[in-house]
Design a protein around this motif. Structure first.
Motif, mmCIF file in Angstrom:
data_model
loop_
_atom_site.group_PDB
_atom_site.id
_atom_site.type_symbol
_atom_site.label_atom_id
_atom_site.label_comp_id
_atom_site.label_asym_id
_atom_site.label_seq_id
_atom_site.Cartn_x
_atom_site.Cartn_y
_atom_site.Cartn_z
ATOM 1 N N MET A 1 0.852 -1.199 0.000
ATOM 2 C CA MET A 1 0.000 0.000 0.000
ATOM 3 C C MET A 1 0.880 1.239 0.000
ATOM 4 O O MET A 1 1.826 1.333 0.778
ATOM 5 N N THR A 2 0.609 2.161 -0.885
ATOM 6 C CA THR A 2 1.435 3.360 -0.980
ATOM 7 C C THR A 2 1.016 4.398 0.039
ATOM 8 O O THR A 2 -0.079 4.347 0.597
ATOM 9 N N LEU A 3 1.881 5.380 0.230
ATOM 10 C CA LEU A 3 1.612 6.439 1.201
ATOM 11 C C LEU A 3 0.333 7.178 0.875
ATOM 12 O O LEU A 3 -0.459 7.489 1.755
ATOM 13 N N THR A 4 0.100 7.490 -0.387
ATOM 14 C CA THR A 4 -1.072 8.274 -0.764
ATOM 15 C C THR A 4 -2.371 7.520 -0.545
ATOM 16 O O THR A 4 -3.439 8.121 -0.580
ATOM 17 N N GLU A 5 -2.293 6.211 -0.335
ATOM 18 C CA GLU A 5 -3.498 5.439 -0.061
ATOM 19 C C GLU A 5 -3.833 5.421 1.434
ATOM 20 O O GLU A 5 -4.895 4.951 1.831
ATOM 21 N N GLN A 6 -2.930 5.915 2.246
ATOM 22 C CA GLN A 6 -3.146 5.883 3.683
ATOM 23 C C GLN A 6 -3.947 7.099 4.145
ATOM 24 O O GLN A 6 -3.934 8.153 3.516
ATOM 25 N N GLN A 7 -4.588 6.941 5.260
ATOM 26 C CA GLN A 7 -5.317 8.050 5.883
ATOM 27 C C GLN A 7 -4.393 8.771 6.851
ATOM 28 O O GLN A 7 -4.544 8.674 8.064
ATOM 29 N N ILE A 8 -3.437 9.476 6.307
ATOM 30 C CA ILE A 8 -2.520 10.248 7.140
ATOM 31 C C ILE A 8 -3.303 11.392 7.778
ATOM 32 O O ILE A 8 -3.984 12.150 7.097
ATOM 33 N N LYS A 9 -3.200 11.521 9.084
ATOM 34 C CA LYS A 9 -3.908 12.576 9.800
ATOM 35 C C LYS A 9 -2.985 13.717 10.219
ATOM 36 O O LYS A 9 -3.414 14.875 10.286
ATOM 37 N N VAL A 10 -1.729 13.382 10.538
ATOM 38 C CA VAL A 10 -0.796 14.386 11.041
ATOM 39 C C VAL A 10 0.491 14.337 10.217
ATOM 40 O O VAL A 10 1.032 13.255 9.960
ATOM 41 N N VAL A 11 0.973 15.509 9.830
ATOM 42 C CA VAL A 11 2.290 15.622 9.200
ATOM 43 C C VAL A 11 3.183 16.368 10.186
ATOM 44 O O VAL A 11 2.914 17.524 10.532
ATOM 45 N N ALA A 12 4.219 15.685 10.650
ATOM 46 C CA ALA A 12 5.147 16.269 11.624
ATOM 47 C C ALA A 12 6.438 16.654 10.910
ATOM 48 O O ALA A 12 6.970 15.873 10.111
ATOM 49 N N PHE A 13 6.929 17.841 11.206
ATOM 50 C CA PHE A 13 8.133 18.351 10.566
ATOM 51 C C PHE A 13 9.246 18.527 11.588
ATOM 52 O O PHE A 13 9.030 19.100 12.654
ATOM 53 N N ASP A 14 10.429 18.058 11.228
ATOM 54 C CA ASP A 14 11.627 18.453 11.958
ATOM 55 C C ASP A 14 11.832 19.945 11.725
ATOM 56 O O ASP A 14 11.274 20.519 10.782
ATOM 57 N N ALA A 15 12.644 20.586 12.552
ATOM 58 C CA ALA A 15 12.848 22.031 12.435
ATOM 59 C C ALA A 15 14.187 22.369 11.780
ATOM 60 O O ALA A 15 14.252 22.781 10.617
ATOM 61 N N ASP A 16 15.289 22.169 12.508
ATOM 62 C CA ASP A 16 16.610 22.560 12.017
ATOM 63 C C ASP A 16 17.004 21.781 10.767
ATOM 64 O O ASP A 16 16.963 20.549 10.752
ATOM 65 N N ASP A 17 17.386 22.505 9.737
ATOM 66 C CA ASP A 17 17.853 21.951 8.464
ATOM 67 C C ASP A 17 16.764 21.223 7.690
ATOM 68 O O ASP A 17 17.043 20.544 6.703
ATOM 69 N N THR A 18 15.528 21.379 8.157
ATOM 70 C CA THR A 18 14.361 20.934 7.395
ATOM 71 C C THR A 18 13.505 22.137 7.032
ATOM 72 O O THR A 18 13.161 22.339 5.864
ATOM 73 N N LEU A 19 13.176 22.961 8.036
ATOM 74 C CA LEU A 19 12.403 24.175 7.794
ATOM 75 C C LEU A 19 13.305 25.377 7.556
ATOM 76 O O LEU A 19 12.929 26.307 6.827
ATOM 77 N N TRP A 20 14.455 25.413 8.203
ATOM 78 C CA TRP A 20 15.407 26.510 8.052
ATOM 79 C C TRP A 20 16.825 25.969 8.198
ATOM 80 O O TRP A 20 17.040 24.874 8.697
ATOM 81 N N ASP A 21 17.788 26.739 7.730
ATOM 82 C CA ASP A 21 19.191 26.352 7.830
ATOM 83 C C ASP A 21 19.673 26.509 9.267
ATOM 84 O O ASP A 21 19.391 27.507 9.928
ATOM 85 N N CYS A 22 20.408 25.530 9.737
ATOM 86 C CA CYS A 22 20.972 25.591 11.090
ATOM 87 C C CYS A 22 22.434 25.159 11.102
ATOM 88 O O CYS A 22 23.293 25.866 11.604
ATOM 89 N N GLN A 23 22.735 24.001 10.518
ATOM 90 C CA GLN A 23 24.064 23.423 10.652
ATOM 91 C C GLN A 23 25.159 24.313 10.087
ATOM 92 O O GLN A 23 26.269 24.360 10.622
#
Length: 237
Positions: A1-23
């Motif tokens: 079963m692919t991801l798009t077939e799932q009932q994803i309810k929450v999308v969680a995001f890391d912060a540093d180096d995912t949303l903004w530059d940190c390293q």
């Protein structure tokens, strides 16, 4: 079963180096530290010993800017064999404090993608990051991205137990969570281990302690650009 077939309810995001530059900011401070310690060691030697100091301090100090600053000073004292002047110590402390104020400008495509997800309305968006609470809260506020998220959780470490706790807190099953992040060690492997889905967005720099072996998985997708998240979640408009 692919991801798009799932009932994803929450999308969680890391912060540093995912949303903004940190390293890259930490790497710059590391180079500046090397310049200050040039009378006693090469840049390569300073960096190698700093990594060893950080690793040794991890159990007691954890992750984050304050832990890094303590390791920075401790390593400098050791490298200089105690010959470090008070002026250089003060400069190192100021370099560390500067890491609490650097601009957290969203990385390319981040703001537009989050806006599209928010407009779509099918997913709850949260931030799940590790480090020091006040520092991470301040970075999110400086980024201007806070209005997109209903919740932010900052933990001292991201392991399997922390992902289970996050799912329990959000009142969802692990297979209803999609974790998005740059670190395979912290954002991907433990999320997959407890049954979550994951999207890996590698960043061009990786902290030594976040490096790990990658592996394929049926619940994992790897993308090069942040906006590639949208078709994975069937957001096209």
């Amino acid at each position: 079963m692919t991801l798009t077939e799932q009932q994803i309810k929450v999308v969680a995001f890391d912060a540093d180096d995912t949303l903004w530059d940190c390293q890259t900011w930490f790497d710059r401070v590391e180079r500046q530290c090397g310049d200050l310690l040039r009378p006693w060691a090469t840049q390569e030697e300073v960096s190698e010993r700093l990594f060893a100091t950080e690793r040794a301090n991890m159990e007691l100090l954890g992750y984050g800017t304050k832990a890094f600053t303590i390791s920075l000073v401790e390593n400098a004292v050791r490298v200089s064999k105690g010959q470090l002047s008070g002026d250089i110590v003060a400069q190192l402390i100021q370099l560390g404090k500067g890491l609490l104020r650097f601009p957290t400008t969203p990385l390319p495509e981040v703001e537009r993608t989050l806006q599209r997800l928010a407009d779509d309305g099918r997913y709850r968006l949260v931030v799940f990051t590790k480090g020091e609470l006040l520092d991470q809260e301040n970075k999110l506020a400086r980024s201007g991205l806070a209005p997109f998220f209903e919740y932010m959780e900052t933990v001292s470490n991201k392991g399997k137990d922390e992902y289970v706790t996050l799912c329990n807190h959000l009142d969802i099953q692990p297979d209803e969570l999609l974790m998005v992040g740059n670190s395979f060690r912290s954002d991907i492997a433990p999320a997959l281990a407890v049954g979550c889905y994951a999207v890996h967005i590698p960043y061009h720099v990786v902290w030594e302690l976040e490096k790990s072996e990658e592996f394929p998985h049926e619940r994992l997708q790897k993308i090069a650009h942040f906006s590639a998240l949208l078709p994975i979640l069937s957001v096209y408009r």
